[in-house]
Motif scaffolding. Structure first.
Motif, PDB file in Angstrom:
ATOM      1  N   PRO A   1       0.810  -1.311  -0.153  1.00  0.00           N
ATOM      2  CA  PRO A   1       0.044   0.069   0.144  1.00  0.00           C
ATOM      3  C   PRO A   1       0.884   1.350   0.081  1.00  0.00           C
ATOM      4  O   PRO A   1       0.305   2.377  -0.478  1.00  0.00           O
ATOM      5  N   ILE A   2       2.289   1.152   0.269  1.00  0.00           N
ATOM      6  CA  ILE A   2       3.089   2.268   0.350  1.00  0.00           C
ATOM      7  C   ILE A   2       3.678   2.699  -0.900  1.00  0.00           C
ATOM      8  O   ILE A   2       4.418   3.715  -1.073  1.00  0.00           O
TER       9      ILE A   2
ATOM     10  N   GLN B   1       0.361   6.042  -4.327  1.00  0.00           N
ATOM     11  CA  GLN B   1      -0.411   6.805  -3.757  1.00  0.00           C
ATOM     12  C   GLN B   1      -1.755   6.502  -3.830  1.00  0.00           C
ATOM     13  O   GLN B   1      -2.675   6.343  -2.692  1.00  0.00           O
TER      14      GLN B   1
ATOM     15  N   ASN C   1      -2.603   3.377  -4.119  1.00  0.00           N
ATOM     16  CA  ASN C   1      -2.885   2.147  -3.190  1.00  0.00           C
ATOM     17  C   ASN C   1      -3.155   2.640  -1.559  1.00  0.00           C
ATOM     18  O   ASN C   1      -3.888   1.997  -1.114  1.00  0.00           O
ATOM     19  N   THR C   2      -2.354   3.470  -1.242  1.00  0.00           N
ATOM     20  CA  THR C   2      -2.479   4.121  -0.045  1.00  0.00           C
ATOM     21  C   THR C   2      -3.994   4.890   0.045  1.00  0.00           C
ATOM     22  O   THR C   2      -4.373   4.730   1.389  1.00  0.00           O
TER      23      THR C   2
ATOM     24  N   MET D   1      -6.900   2.220   0.745  1.00  0.00           N
ATOM     25  CA  MET D   1      -6.467   1.077   1.831  1.00  0.00           C
ATOM     26  C   MET D   1      -7.525   1.313   3.021  1.00  0.00           C
ATOM     27  O   MET D   1      -8.206   0.412   3.510  1.00  0.00           O
TER      28      MET D   1
ATOM     29  N   TYR E   1      -2.417  -4.684   4.994  1.00  0.00           N
ATOM     30  CA  TYR E   1      -1.256  -4.834   4.283  1.00  0.00           C
ATOM     31  C   TYR E   1      -1.141  -6.027   3.621  1.00  0.00           C
ATOM     32  O   TYR E   1      -0.734  -5.956   2.394  1.00  0.00           O
TER      33      TYR E   1
ATOM     34  N   TYR F   1      -2.678  -6.614  -0.199  1.00  0.00           N
ATOM     35  CA  TYR F   1      -1.995  -6.105  -1.339  1.00  0.00           C
ATOM     36  C   TYR F   1      -1.015  -7.147  -2.116  1.00  0.00           C
ATOM     37  O   TYR F   1      -0.803  -7.350  -3.343  1.00  0.00           O
TER      38      TYR F   1
END
Length: 99
Positions: free
Chosen positions: A53-54, A57, A59-60, A63, A70, A73
């Protein structure tokens, strides 16, 4: 492409391209191939971060609202990354021939 996909969860997409592009270009030159397909492979690999997720952007952003964890993903992103590798590699060679 696989190396860029592996690096981009830990670096920004642009930083991944800045690190991997010279390596790909020199690798192509040492094999006496045009660097176009190699550089496009780096760009596609850096843009396809589905493993954490990191890494990207987007993906973040999804979330929290999506209720993802976490590990979700990696579990769903690994098959998607493999599909990208299997589909993009022959298409890159079709559009940007090596010689």
């Amino acid at each position: 492409m696989a190396a860029a996909i592996a690096v981009t969860p830990f670096l920004n997409n642009a930083a991944t391209v800045l690190v991997m592009a010279p390596i790909a270009a020199s690798f192509a030159a040492s094999l006496n191939y045009k660097p176009d397909a190699f550089l496009m492979a780096v760009a596609i690999g850096a843009g396809c971060d589905f493993l954490t997720p990191i890494g990207h952007q987007c993906n973040t952003l999804v979330m929290g609202p999506g209720g993802y964890r976490y590990g979700d993903y990696a579990r769903l992103g690994a098959p998607l990354s493999i599909i990208v590798l299997l589909v993009a590699t022959p298409l890159l060679l079709l559009v940007w021939p090596l010689t």
